[in-house]
Design an enzyme around this catalytic site. Structure first.
Site, mmCIF file in Angstrom:
data_model
loop_
_atom_site.group_PDB
_atom_site.id
_atom_site.type_symbol
_atom_site.label_atom_id
_atom_site.label_comp_id
_atom_site.label_asym_id
_atom_site.label_seq_id
_atom_site.Cartn_x
_atom_site.Cartn_y
_atom_site.Cartn_z
ATOM 1 N NE ARG A 1 -7.835 -8.260 0.679
ATOM 2 C CZ ARG A 1 -7.393 -7.490 -0.321
ATOM 3 N NH1 ARG A 1 -6.385 -6.680 -0.128
ATOM 4 N NH2 ARG A 1 -7.958 -7.548 -1.504
ATOM 5 C CE LYS B 1 -4.392 -1.852 1.525
ATOM 6 N NZ LYS B 1 -5.453 -1.934 2.531
#
Ligand code: PT1
Length: 282
Positions: A259, A225
């Site tokens: 995740r 991210k």
């Protein structure tokens, strides 16, 4: 390594969260698995999923709506066309539990009918009909915090106290789901990158342990991210070590499900954290 360690029953398959586990990301979007056109190739998607299972993923998260910052909405039909064939093919080729990453009640119903055993909803069942669908489907649900919508969530995120506000949101959604008659296990996710500045993400991560007392196992998604890109000044292809470092830190601070895109390196890091966490004085 605090937090809730439980066996999760995901339809006819089981996810053992008595140990921290890895959720492999399977983006069923044409930009990820296109055969050159507008369609998702189930063969290519299943091949990648089987590789992630071989690398140690305990569950595969299939998603047909991009929720990255700036992403546009997709229609129900488009999302169904992307995810259902992939879930069906994955069910034929593996016994791994499958998670459906969606906010749409129609997609939840079709995906669980096709064999998905967990609903992963970045909108925490706030869409009309979603809570009722989840109640009827009776599979575990992950409730995530997001401020705004993917299209505009990074424009001007604001909190007076990000930790307190995310914690209160998750507590409220947990209570609302129980009040709606949902009795299946509920996982909780702070939603890193979803309507949060770099500072918000870092503060939230620093205080992750405060979310372990809400009563649901914690899921954390930080893989590749922008918060990692910002700290390291690295493009998306060079965020592996930052992602693995945060996965390890999340597990140390109580996360039960991580995740990720890069399954093998994350599984190895988590196994080492687990070994240290379980060591007794001798
Ligand atoms: C997540 C998550 C998710 N993330 C759960 N589901 C995405 N439960 C999709 C960026 O800042 O964290 N938890 N489903 C992917 N969404 C993003 C958001 C991807 C932000 C990238 C960023 O770069």
């Amino acid at each position: 390594m605090p937090g809730a360690g439980v066996l999760l029953h995901c339809g006819d398959r089981t996810l053992d969260l008595r140990r921290p586990q890895v959720m492999g990301i399977l983006n069923a979007t044409p930009d990820s698995f296109s055969d050159g056109g507008r369609f998702v190739s189930s063969d290519a998607a299943v091949e990648q999923a089987l590789r992630m299972v071989d690398d140690g993923a305990a569950i595969i998260d299939v998603g047909g709506e991009s929720t990255r910052p700036g992403a546009a909405a997709v229609t129900v039909d488009e999302e169904l066309q992307r995810v259902i064939p992939v879930i069906e093919a994955l069910r034929r080729h593996s016994t791994v539990p499958v998670s459906i990453d969606t906010s749409k009640p129609e997609v939840m119903r079709a995906a669980v009918t096709a064999g998905a055993g967990l609903i992963n909803d970045v909108r925490a069942l706030r869409e009309p009909g979603a809570a009722q669908a989840a109640q009827e489907l009776n599979v575990p649900v992950c409730l995530m915090h997001m401020q705004g919508e993917p299209r505009d969530m990074q424009h001007s995120p604001h909190y007076d106290d990000v930790v307190a506000e995310v914690r209160a949101f998750l507590a409220t959604r947990l209570a609302a789901c129980r009040a709606a008659g949902i009795s299946a296990p509920l996982l909780l996710d702070p939603g890193f990158g979803f309507g949060k500045t770099l500072e918000h993400n870092l503060v939230l991560f620093h205080h992750l342990q405060q979310l372990t007392t809400l009563g649901g196992p914690l899921l954390v998604g930080v893989s590749r991210k922008a918060m990692i890109g910002a700290v390291l000044d690295a493009p998306v292809g060079q965020r592996l070590y930052g992602s693995v470092a945060l996965a390890a830190l999340a597990v140390w601070n109580g996360a039960r499900l991580i995740r990720v895109h890069d399954v093998r390196p994350t599984v190895e890091a988590i196994r080492m954290i687990e070994a240290v966490a379980n060591a007794a004085r001798c």
